[in-house]
Design an enzyme around this catalytic site. Sequence first.
Site, short mmCIF file in Angstrom:
data_model
loop_
_atom_site.label_atom_id
_atom_site.label_comp_id
_atom_site.label_asym_id
_atom_site.label_seq_id
_atom_site.Cartn_x
_atom_site.Cartn_y
_atom_site.Cartn_z
N ASP A 1 4.64 -45.08 11.33
CA ASP A 1 4.94 -45.00 9.89
C ASP A 1 5.76 -46.20 9.40
OD1 ASP A 1 7.06 -44.01 11.37
OD2 ASP A 1 7.60 -42.46 9.92
N SER B 1 3.83 -40.97 13.57
CA SER B 1 5.26 -41.32 13.56
C SER B 1 5.99 -40.93 14.83
CB SER B 1 5.93 -40.65 12.36
OG SER B 1 5.18 -40.88 11.20
N ARG C 1 0.07 -36.04 5.60
CA ARG C 1 -0.58 -36.41 4.36
C ARG C 1 -1.92 -37.04 4.64
NH1 ARG C 1 2.70 -36.90 -0.11
NH2 ARG C 1 1.54 -38.66 -0.95
#
Length: 463
Positions: free
Chosen positions: A200, A147, A78
């Site tokens: 994350d 992440s 994203r």
Amino acid sequence: TGKWTRAAEIVRELEEQCATPLGRLRQVADAMAVEMHAGLASDGGSKLKMLISYVDNLPTGNETGLFYALDLGGTNFRVLRVQLGGKDKRVIKQEAEEVSIPPHLMVGTSDDLFDFIAAELAKFVALEGDSFHLPVDRQRELGFTFSFPVKQSSIASGSLIKWTKGFKIDGTVGEDVVAELTKAMERQNLDMRVTALVNDTIGTLAGGRYYDNDVVAAVILGTGTNAAYVERAQAIPKWHGLLPKSGDMVINMEWGNFRSSHLPVTEYDQALDLESLNPGEQIFEKLISGMYLGDILRRILLKLAGEAALFGDTVPPKLKEQFILRTPVMSTMHHDTTPDLRVVGNKLKEIFDINNTSLKVRKLVVKLCDIITKRGARLAAAGIVGILKKQGRDTLRYGNKQRTVIAMDGGLFEHYTIFSKTLVRTIEELLGEEVASTVFIEHANDGSGIGAALLAASHSQYL
Ligand code: ADP
Ligand code: MG
């Protein structure tokens, strides 16, 4: 008939092996807390890496300016931009876009992956509208949510320890992922500086704190699983840096790699692990997270097909295909409310070419979903209680009713309702009603993106 006797036997065995009575969950929670201590004591002291994030201050609400974030997860990535207005105006405007990562890039080269990401980011930056404002002569700044386990050397640098989930790329391990991204951005002629590199979990914790002052931990349940929490810097023996003014340091646990003899592990889990991209690693993650739950179910169905002829005399060939059954499909079957379990029937047909299943077979499939999901959700709950133990928040100290908020994110938690409900209920069971009334699980939707942007703001080169 013999077929159903054998099937019942296999299922009973599975249920026994997956059982998570409260006593066992307490052992898991205790083991988690013990491993947390060990991981904080020394590098390599535990399966839990307990990584130092270099985040010693969480967002306050005073952050201002235009910031970008890029969140590279396990399935999607994203990009986000946000205009921050400080204490009163807070988030003035926010825009985000999601792109799924082409599978071949997950197992390709480092440059190809980072070029793709930088190109998508450049496209997104090019569409920046008039409602976003960058002061003249300033470089755009980015919070990079990555992440995967990284050993950080500062807030804006760190080397990749290993790939996890579906990623396996030669040449990135040991490299500074910020340098990799920066080089790729340069190749795209994108003038932007990474001012914060965050996991994350750290992003979710930061994003959660921005909206709620009592957020002290974050948990991700998506493709993979992980957790972060606020630790007292003094309680980190392996930290030899200066004691931060706040007295706090946020720790990325990398709890996906947790393992313990108390974990309920079956033959299916062992086979899944052996055939995975990272055998012997991320054992907790392989019992809990979205990348794996569907494949555990597939393996049990394959066993039932082979040994109990559940789907007829031959084994449907597609049952042998790894990861063909994704967790969202499993979730859809599990939540089927039609009286004849039509959805289950359709999915079995669609995914495995299995036709004309009886209601009895469909019911059995739902039961298997339940066994796997219940185990995963209850183990995640035990992990959370382990963190609360470490923080001294699993009891009411001196009757003190301080709020404890855990920011949660990830597609599994968000969409697999039975999973998330079971998790919340299990935390209550483990803590008891009184303590549980002080603990809140908050879904922080896309918290990791906004959190990374906030940390980019608080670590801006212009401050
Ligand atoms: P990432 O983990 O890549 O950062 P997300 O947090 O969006 O991304 O999580 C995506 C994962 O969530 C998917 O890989 C899948 O396992 C799980 N997931 C997504 N949708 C559902 C659903 N409807 N039911 C169950 N699990 C889901
Ligand atoms: Mg994510």
